[in-house]
Write a protein that holds these residues in place. Sequence first.
Motif, short mmCIF file in Angstrom:
data_model
loop_
_atom_site.label_atom_id
_atom_site.label_comp_id
_atom_site.label_asym_id
_atom_site.label_seq_id
_atom_site.Cartn_x
_atom_site.Cartn_y
_atom_site.Cartn_z
N GLY A 10 -52.37 18.50 4.89
CA GLY A 10 -50.96 18.16 4.69
C GLY A 10 -50.74 16.65 4.67
O GLY A 10 -50.00 16.14 3.83
N PHE A 11 -51.38 15.93 5.58
CA PHE A 11 -51.26 14.48 5.57
C PHE A 11 -51.83 13.88 4.29
O PHE A 11 -51.26 12.95 3.72
CB PHE A 11 -51.93 13.85 6.80
N VAL A 12 -52.95 14.41 3.83
CA VAL A 12 -53.57 13.89 2.60
C VAL A 12 -52.71 14.20 1.38
O VAL A 12 -52.46 13.32 0.54
CB VAL A 12 -54.99 14.47 2.43
N LEU A 13 -52.23 15.44 1.27
CA LEU A 13 -51.46 15.83 0.09
C LEU A 13 -50.07 15.20 0.05
O LEU A 13 -49.56 14.90 -1.03
CB LEU A 13 -51.32 17.35 0.03
N ASN A 14 -49.44 15.01 1.20
CA ASN A 14 -48.09 14.46 1.22
C ASN A 14 -48.07 12.95 1.38
O ASN A 14 -47.01 12.36 1.52
CB ASN A 14 -47.27 15.11 2.35
N ARG A 15 -49.23 12.33 1.35
CA ARG A 15 -49.32 10.88 1.52
C ARG A 15 -48.72 10.12 0.34
O ARG A 15 -48.08 9.09 0.50
CB ARG A 15 -50.79 10.50 1.72
N GLN A 16 -48.92 10.65 -0.86
CA GLN A 16 -48.45 9.94 -2.04
C GLN A 16 -47.35 10.73 -2.75
O GLN A 16 -47.27 11.94 -2.62
CB GLN A 16 -49.61 9.71 -3.00
N VAL A 17 -46.53 10.04 -3.48
CA VAL A 17 -45.47 10.67 -4.27
C VAL A 17 -46.10 11.15 -5.57
O VAL A 17 -46.75 10.39 -6.28
CB VAL A 17 -44.33 9.67 -4.55
N HIS A 18 -45.92 12.42 -5.88
CA HIS A 18 -46.51 13.00 -7.08
C HIS A 18 -45.58 12.78 -8.27
O HIS A 18 -44.37 12.72 -8.13
CB HIS A 18 -46.77 14.49 -6.89
N ALA A 19 -46.16 12.67 -9.44
CA ALA A 19 -45.39 12.39 -10.65
C ALA A 19 -44.41 13.52 -10.96
O ALA A 19 -43.30 13.27 -11.45
CB ALA A 19 -46.33 12.18 -11.83
#
Length: 95
Positions: free
Chosen positions: A56-65
């Motif tokens: 969850g921390f890895v996937l939600n770290r960046q804003v997805h296009a």
Amino acid sequence: MMIYRGAGWMTLLTPIVMVLLLMWLLMDPSVKPGNISLMHFLMGVGIGSAINVVLGFVLNRQVHADGVHHHFFFMPMQWPALAIAVVCAVIALLK
């Protein structure tokens, strides 16, 4: 309205898979076939939830296009997974 978004469904799937994997790998001879001891269950759910916290921390770290966030029950997926892991640890310590 769905209770998960993105990979949020893994909040429930990963602990279930870990419990099944531990049932297969660590068969306890003192427990009837098809059953699992409480400690094996807590260990499987705790490990699966810990994996989801990191994921969850890895996937939600960046804003997805495409604007997809990975949520479970309208929260980022790492927080419910962390709560599940903490509850498993507390139960294991009290038992």
